[in-house]
Structures are given as C-alpha cells and as structure tokens.
Design a protein around this motif. Structure first.
Motif, mmCIF file in Angstrom:
data_model
loop_
_atom_site.group_PDB
_atom_site.id
_atom_site.type_symbol
_atom_site.label_atom_id
_atom_site.label_comp_id
_atom_site.label_asym_id
_atom_site.label_seq_id
_atom_site.Cartn_x
_atom_site.Cartn_y
_atom_site.Cartn_z
ATOM 1 N N GLN A 176 -3.705 7.342 20.077
ATOM 2 C CA GLN A 176 -3.490 7.902 18.741
ATOM 3 C C GLN A 176 -2.300 7.199 18.098
ATOM 4 O O GLN A 176 -1.175 7.682 18.090
ATOM 5 N N SER A 177 -2.570 6.027 17.528
ATOM 6 C CA SER A 177 -1.527 5.233 16.886
ATOM 7 C C SER A 177 -2.155 4.339 15.841
ATOM 8 O O SER A 177 -3.168 3.680 16.102
ATOM 9 N N ILE A 178 -1.574 4.309 14.664
ATOM 10 C CA ILE A 178 -2.071 3.430 13.612
ATOM 11 C C ILE A 178 -1.804 1.974 13.961
ATOM 12 O O ILE A 178 -2.428 1.057 13.418
ATOM 13 N N LEU A 179 -0.895 1.726 14.899
ATOM 14 C CA LEU A 179 -0.546 0.358 15.273
ATOM 15 C C LEU A 179 -1.696 -0.383 15.943
ATOM 16 O O LEU A 179 -1.676 -1.618 16.015
ATOM 17 N N VAL A 180 -2.694 0.345 16.431
ATOM 18 C CA VAL A 180 -3.822 -0.338 17.075
ATOM 19 C C VAL A 180 -4.634 -1.139 16.068
ATOM 20 O O VAL A 180 -5.462 -1.968 16.470
ATOM 21 N N SER A 181 -4.430 -0.916 14.761
ATOM 22 C CA SER A 181 -5.184 -1.661 13.761
ATOM 23 C C SER A 181 -4.446 -2.900 13.273
ATOM 24 O O SER A 181 -4.867 -3.540 12.314
ATOM 25 N N VAL A 182 -3.339 -3.255 13.938
ATOM 26 C CA VAL A 182 -2.589 -4.468 13.616
ATOM 27 C C VAL A 182 -3.056 -5.587 14.541
ATOM 28 O O VAL A 182 -3.157 -5.398 15.762
ATOM 29 N N ASP A 183 -3.331 -6.765 13.982
ATOM 30 C CA ASP A 183 -3.919 -7.869 14.749
ATOM 31 C C ASP A 183 -3.167 -8.151 16.041
ATOM 32 O O ASP A 183 -3.754 -8.139 17.131
ATOM 33 N N TYR A 184 -1.872 -8.447 15.927
ATOM 34 C CA TYR A 184 -1.100 -8.835 17.115
ATOM 35 C C TYR A 184 -1.141 -7.747 18.178
ATOM 36 O O TYR A 184 -1.383 -8.022 19.364
ATOM 37 N N LEU A 185 -0.939 -6.505 17.795
ATOM 38 C CA LEU A 185 -0.874 -5.424 18.772
ATOM 39 C C LEU A 185 -2.239 -5.094 19.358
ATOM 40 O O LEU A 185 -2.337 -4.620 20.498
ATOM 41 N N SER B 244 0.833 -1.203 0.000
ATOM 42 C CA SER B 244 0.000 0.000 0.000
ATOM 43 C C SER B 244 0.867 1.252 0.000
ATOM 44 O O SER B 244 1.896 1.316 0.670
ATOM 45 N N VAL B 245 0.434 2.250 -0.758
ATOM 46 C CA VAL B 245 1.063 3.568 -0.702
ATOM 47 C C VAL B 245 0.028 4.624 -0.329
ATOM 48 O O VAL B 245 0.235 5.814 -0.550
ATOM 49 N N SER B 246 -1.080 4.194 0.262
ATOM 50 C CA SER B 246 -2.150 5.119 0.627
ATOM 51 C C SER B 246 -2.109 5.410 2.120
ATOM 52 O O SER B 246 -1.414 4.756 2.889
ATOM 53 N N GLN B 247 -2.896 6.391 2.530
ATOM 54 C CA GLN B 247 -2.994 6.765 3.936
ATOM 55 C C GLN B 247 -3.991 5.890 4.688
ATOM 56 O O GLN B 247 -4.144 6.056 5.900
ATOM 57 N N ASP B 248 -4.682 5.000 4.019
ATOM 58 C CA ASP B 248 -5.695 4.194 4.702
ATOM 59 C C ASP B 248 -5.557 2.722 4.313
ATOM 60 O O ASP B 248 -6.463 2.123 3.735
ATOM 61 N N PRO B 249 -4.417 2.106 4.639
ATOM 62 C CA PRO B 249 -4.203 0.706 4.246
ATOM 63 C C PRO B 249 -4.871 -0.266 5.221
ATOM 64 O O PRO B 249 -5.213 0.093 6.352
ATOM 65 N N LEU B 250 -5.043 -1.490 4.765
ATOM 66 C CA LEU B 250 -5.537 -2.559 5.622
ATOM 67 C C LEU B 250 -4.329 -3.269 6.212
ATOM 68 O O LEU B 250 -3.591 -3.958 5.514
ATOM 69 N N LEU B 251 -4.122 -3.106 7.532
ATOM 70 C CA LEU B 251 -2.882 -3.558 8.169
ATOM 71 C C LEU B 251 -3.101 -4.688 9.171
ATOM 72 O O LEU B 251 -2.195 -5.004 9.940
ATOM 73 N N THR B 252 -4.267 -5.310 9.165
ATOM 74 C CA THR B 252 -4.576 -6.283 10.217
ATOM 75 C C THR B 252 -3.553 -7.416 10.275
ATOM 76 O O THR B 252 -3.167 -7.863 11.349
ATOM 77 N N GLY B 253 -3.087 -7.901 9.131
ATOM 78 C CA GLY B 253 -2.167 -9.044 9.122
ATOM 79 C C GLY B 253 -0.702 -8.669 9.121
ATOM 80 O O GLY B 253 0.155 -9.544 8.913
ATOM 81 N N LEU B 254 -0.379 -7.414 9.361
ATOM 82 C CA LEU B 254 1.012 -6.963 9.313
ATOM 83 C C LEU B 254 1.822 -7.575 10.461
ATOM 84 O O LEU B 254 1.423 -7.512 11.619
ATOM 85 N N LYS B 255 2.985 -8.162 10.133
ATOM 86 C CA LYS B 255 3.889 -8.674 11.163
ATOM 87 C C LYS B 255 4.954 -7.620 11.431
ATOM 88 O O LYS B 255 5.713 -7.245 10.546
ATOM 89 N N THR B 256 5.017 -7.144 12.660
ATOM 90 C CA THR B 256 5.914 -6.051 13.016
ATOM 91 C C THR B 256 7.088 -6.549 13.853
ATOM 92 O O THR B 256 7.125 -7.700 14.300
ATOM 93 N N ILE B 257 8.041 -5.655 14.082
ATOM 94 C CA ILE B 257 9.196 -5.968 14.915
ATOM 95 C C ILE B 257 8.776 -6.264 16.350
ATOM 96 O O ILE B 257 9.456 -7.009 17.064
ATOM 97 N N PHE B 258 7.613 -5.736 16.769
ATOM 98 C CA PHE B 258 7.131 -6.006 18.127
ATOM 99 C C PHE B 258 6.749 -7.478 18.284
ATOM 100 O O PHE B 258 7.037 -8.107 19.307
ATOM 101 N N GLU B 259 6.125 -8.043 17.272
ATOM 102 C CA GLU B 259 5.787 -9.467 17.305
ATOM 103 C C GLU B 259 7.047 -10.323 17.257
ATOM 104 O O GLU B 259 7.129 -11.364 17.926
#
Length: 657
Positions: free
Chosen positions: A383-392, A349-364
């Motif tokens: 106020q964090s976009i990270l709240v829309s990530v499944d694991y987080l 995604s290069v948009s401001q409103d991506p679907l990030l539910t399945g994103l695997k981050t460094i936190f995981e």
C-alpha cells in the motif's frame, strides 16, 4: 518530437494571424485618413430625457449623498446639473447616471432643479425635475444638539464625573494623532491632549472616575492615565503568544466595579484569526493574576484536551520537539504533498491520481549518489503510491519491506541510513494476519495510528545503537481541514508547468500540518519555529547522505533542513514515559468494520490506479481486473497481489542479468 511539432504548428498560424490582423488594420486606417480629408460635421447628440430622480428630497443641512437620475439618451459625457451647476457625475448606462450632491447644496428649506446635460457640439439639456430640501424638525424641549467634530477616534468613553468625553485619537488623524484627548460634548471643543505612544485603541474608565485605561496596539500594552489631568501612570505589558512570538494587544477592556486598580483585558493578536488567542487576563495594577481564561487559538497538542485521545503523539511532542511552522507543500490533497516529500515536486499535478512514472525521487538520488548510504520503504501489503514510480517499481524486491519486519530489524541493528515508513491505509489481511488501517485518515480509528506510532518509537528506543544515532520525524502530508489562521508563505516554483485544472502555479505552500521530531539529542519541550515544508525532507536527506548531489528542484534547494533541532551535546536517556500512553490506548476499544463492507478511500483508488498503470506498462497481470474492484477489501487484495507480482518480476530480472 511529436509534442514539439504540434506546438510549432500551433504557434505559426497564431503569429501569422496576428501579423495579418495588424497589417489589415493599418491599411484600413491609412485609407480612411487619405480618403476623408474634409470630413462632414458630426451630428448633434440626442437630447437627453430625464424621467425620475432618487432620492427626490432631503433634510436641510444633511450629509452628502448620491443621486440617481433615470431617463434616456444619456451619453458617456452627460452630466447632472443642480440649479444649473454641474455635479460630479458617473455614467452608468444610456438610461442611468449617478451624481454626488455635496452637503453645501442642502441649504434651505428650499427646492432645487435637477436636469441632465450633454455637452458640445451644441449642449443639449433635458427638462428639469424639482428636488425638495425639507426643513429640519424642531428639537423638543430637553433635546440634544448635533455637533460634528472632525477627529478620527478608535474609541470613546463618557466620564459622568467630569462631564467630558475621552477619545483615543488614531495616528491617521494627523493633528492630535496617537493621543488620548478630552472632548467637551457641549461645545465640541477639544481639551487636554496626552501622548499615547502608538495606536491607542480601546478605552475603559474606572467607576470612581479616578483613572482611564487605554489599550496601546502599537506597543502591545495597556496604559493607565490619572484623571482629570490625563497624567501618565503605569504601563501594563500584555506579553506575547508563546508559539507565534507575536505581541498581544487589548481587544477589549473592563475595569472592576469599585476597584480602579483592577482591570480585565481580552488579549488578541493583530491580523491573526481567531483573534482572541490570548484569552482574558485580570491585572491588579500591572501584575497579572495567576489564573486566566484561555483563548480561542489552536490547541497545543502537548497540553490540550486532545491529549487523552492522542496520548502517544502528545507525549512525544512534549518530550521532544514540535514544529509549529511546518507547512504542507501544496494547498491540496495527499498524493501531491506526498510526492513533494519524496521528490520536491508533484510534476505539476494537484490531483489524487497523478501520472508519476517518470518522477525522480530522493531514493534514486541515494542509489546514484548516496556514497554507500542505503534506504528502505516499510509498508503494509504494497500500500504505497511509490510503486507507480519507474525507478522504484524496478527495485520492488529490495527497496520495499513489510512493516511486520521493522521491530526485528531494529533488534538486529539492521536499519538503513534512511527509512520511510508508510502506515496501513486500508484494513488488510496478509498471510492470515489482520492489519487495521492506522493512517488516521477518515473513516478509520485514530487510536490505531497512535498504536502504530507507539510501536515505531518503542522499537527504535529498545535498541541503544539505533536510538542514539537516529532522528525520527512524524509528519502528516496534508491538514485534513479547511482553515489555518497562518497565511501560507510563497515559495519558488518547481521545474514544471503549472497546473491548469485546477489552476495553480506552485508558488505558495499549503496550510500547516503537525510535525514532531524525536531524538535523545533534542531538549524536552522544544518548539521549533523554523519554516519547513515536505521538501525539507528531501533537502535534509540529500544534505546528510548525498551531499554531492544537486537539488531535485528549486523547492528542495531553498528548503530549510531540520537536523539542527538536535542541540544536546550528548544523548538524554530519560525521554517520555510511554507506559501512560500505552495504558490510555488500552482503554480505547478497537473499532473495525468489515473491509468487505467498506467503500474504498480515494487514496486506495489512486494507489490501485497507479499500480494498474505500472503493471500494464511492464506487461504484467495479477489475475484481478481493476474495474471489478468494489470494496476496500478488493483494493487491499489487489495491491497485495500487484506488489508480489512486481517483486517477483524485479527479482527475476535481476537474476537474469
């Protein structure tokens, strides 16, 4: 499976259609070949008709030019004839041709007949139109004679004393290339030629005719030659840009009137823009004067005029390290770049409103392979976009912490191995306490971001155990502008499909962003020119705290890590004095518009959209309707309540296990 099935169904007809088309075409061609053994003769081409030519006249002895012929019935192999001789012709359309008329055909004064011909079978010819070759007007008494000298020169100067022209002859000239060469303007003859190393360019003549200066682009210098014999004299090195490390070259030269030994040089950087980054320097012989006119390059945050507006980051940049080759990961907006900082990918995604539910981050990764190393994400009111990530979203009650606790956590030496601090993106009131937006994003006050950075630095610095064991990175996710004179480099693609709207293959970084590294183990005034991008954050954290984990994507696999900037053997306790920065901030008034009157930023809308999707996925509700949010205050309160809802759900789920 459903997506694979659709892809297979689409692929099969395409393959069959292609085979059918090839088979059908082959059958048709075979039938034609067999059925037409003795084909009838081809009909003759239509007779071309020439209506006009442009131009229809030229001066004798003039230069070569392009002649346009207009008419009808032109074929792709039609050509223009000049006095019955064919010219090199380009077919434009059935009514237009373009032909090249060489200067050798402009002999006269005379006339020429221009016509159009179409070749075999049976050449067909149009009627002719007369082209006039006009006589050259006579030169009046005291006039000049035009001479053409076949020499490629980058610059030339006229010497009224010796009555000669001096040329800086380009390397591409072949003979006499890379020389300063004398030219007699009366007869066009070349005279003395002196070697000028590599790519001589701009020239300047001393007012007394005693010497000639030449900028030598290939060596980043100015060479002085004595006249009239073009003897080599002093060589003036122009130095190099202290940040980019590229040599300067002479964009322009001017000698001082009445002083053959003084010259002003406009210094630039080849193939960079803005070019005039080196400013104007005056040299007495080869010695530069101490004062100079600054160039038009980017402003140094450590010393430039912006220091008064951003005193904190300026002090930190000067007192520790600044990275001048830190690129954003995507030539796009905030959220895709932020995801590269957490996951080395934005999932295509290069948009401001991506679907990030399945994103695997460094936190995981740290949770699974961190070998006991912990992490925390400090933020304001969820106020964090990270709240829309499944694991987080499942660890809201343990992974996230309100920034209001950060100072106390530092005092108690209770800071995790990896801490990511989110600024406040919109004005928000949390438990009756007002927090202004401090992300330095338009349309909010930049000074609030300075106060935010100062609070972080002071909290870390105040606790010796934390200060002497930490490396603080201050970085911006994207540039907020539209220009950088450094071309973004190419990089490996992440393991995702390219973006289709807009089209982007993720094989190039975005433009550079400010990045400052702070640690007592960094030498003050360090400029780090190693290439980094946001994937370097993932690579550095993984290297330090999860060394046995594999890379998340090819991007963090190849990204440089930045811990090597700490080169001191022991901690330097001096550091910059932030009292001056604090005093400067105190002079800047705090400007806050009522959040109830502000429109939400695109980032606030994106975070709310992601949070709303996560709540619906988990079957949760805040009691607020997403589509009813209108103002910045509405969005801030929605994020605050949504965060509390997710934290409560995560805590209840953990208690029930």
């Amino acid at each position: 499976m459903h997506k694979l099935l659709i892809r297979s169904v689409l692929a099969i007809p395409a393959a069959l259609l292609l085979c059918a088309a090839l088979g059908c075409a082959a059958a048709q061609l075979a039938a034609i070949a067999i059925g037409n053994v003795n084909p009838p003769p081809a009909p003759p081409p239509p007779v071309p008709s020439l209506a006009s030519i442009s131009p229809n006249a030229a001066l004798e002895g003039g230069p070569s030019f392009t002649l346009t012929a207009l008419g009808a019935n032109f074929e792709s192999d039609s050509y223009v004839e000049w006095n019955s001789e064919p010219l090199a012709t380009t077919y434009v359309s059935s009514i237009e041709l373009e032909a090249q008329v060489p200067m050798t055909d402009l002999v006269g004064p005379d006339t020429a007949e221009v016509s159009v011909a179409t070749p075999a079978p049976g050449t067909e010819m149009s009627s002719a139109i007369v082209f006039t070759i006009q006589p050259t007007p006579p030169i009046a008494s005291g006039g000049v004679t035009l001479l053409t000298v076949d020499t490629r020169a980058n610059d030339m100067v006229w010497d009224p004393i010796s009555q000669q022209v001096y040329l800086s002859v380009a390397s591409s000239n072949g003979a006499n290339g890379n020389t300063i060469t004398e030219l007699n303007p009366l007869n066009g003859q070349l005279g003395i030629s002196q070697d000028a190393e590599s790519e001589p360019d701009m020239l300047a003549l001393a007012s007394d005719g005693s010497c000639l200066y030449a900028g030598i682009d290939g060596t980043g210098s100015v060479q002085r030659f004595t006249l009239p014999n073009l003897g080599t004299d002093i060589d003036i090195s122009l130095g190099s840009d202290p940040t980019l490390g590229k040599p300067y070259y002479a964009m322009d030269l001017q000698t001082a009137p009445g002083s053959a030994h003084t010259i002003a040089v406009v210094r630039g950087i080849l193939n960079d823009s803005p070019l005039e980054e080196g400013g104007v320097v005056v040299y007495d012989d080869a010695a530069p004067r101490p004062s100079s006119v600054p160039g038009f390059g980017y402003t140094d945050v450590r010393t430039g005029p912006c220091l008064a507006l951003v005193p904190v980051i300026s002090a930190l940049a000067k007192g520790f390290a600044i990275c001048d080759h830190w690129f954003s990961s995507v030539p796009g907006p905030t959220i895709p770049n932020r995801m590269f900082a957490h996951a080395a990918t934005s999932l295509g995604s290069v948009s401001q409103d991506p679907l990030l539910t399945g994103l695997k981050t460094i936190f995981e990764v740290m949770h699974n392979d961190g070998a006991g190393h912990d992490y925390c994400i400090y933020q304001y009111g969820s106020q964090s976009i990270l709240v829309s990530v499944d694991y987080l979203s499942d660890v809201q009650d343990t992974a996230f912490r309100d920034f209001s606790y950060f100072e106390d956590d530092c005092k108690n030496n209770d800071i995790p191995s990896y801490t990511f601090i989110e600024p406040c993106y919109s004005d928000v009131t949390i438990h009756n306490t007002f927090y202004p937006a401090n992300s330095q994003h338009p349309n909010y006050d930049v000074a609030e971001g300075e106060r935010f950075l100062l609070s972080i630095y002071n909290a870390i610095r105040a606790k010796k155990e934390i200060w002497e064991s930490s490396l603080l990175l201050i970085v911006y996710d994207e540039h907020g502008g539209i220009y950088d004179h450094r071309s973004p480099p190419t990089v490996p693609k992440p393991w995702v499909q390219p973006s289709s709207n807009p089209a982007f293959n993720f094989d190039r970084l975005g433009v550079r962003v400010p990045a400052v590294l702070v640690s007592p183990f960094i030498k003050p005034g360090t400029i780090c020119s190693t290439q980094f991008d946001h994937s370097s954050i993932v690579a550095t954290v993984r290297k330090k705290f999860a060394p046995n984990s594999g890379p998340l994507t090819p991007r963090d696999a190849q990204a440089n890590t930045f811990e090597g900037v700490m080169k001191l053997d022991g901690p330097d306790s001096s550091g910059p004095n932030t009292d001056t920065a604090a005093a400067a901030l105190a002079e800047i008034p705090e400007l806050h518009a009522a959040a109830e009157l502000q429109a939400p930023s695109d980032l606030a809308v994106s975070m709310a959209n992601g949070m709303d999707r996560m709540l619906k996925k988990k079957g949760l509700s805040t009691g607020l309707v997403r589509r009813d949010l209108k103002t910045a205050a509405d969005y801030s309160q929605f994020m605050l309540k949504a965060g509390e809802t997710l934290r409560n759900a995560a805590a209840q789920s953990r208690e029930s296990q």
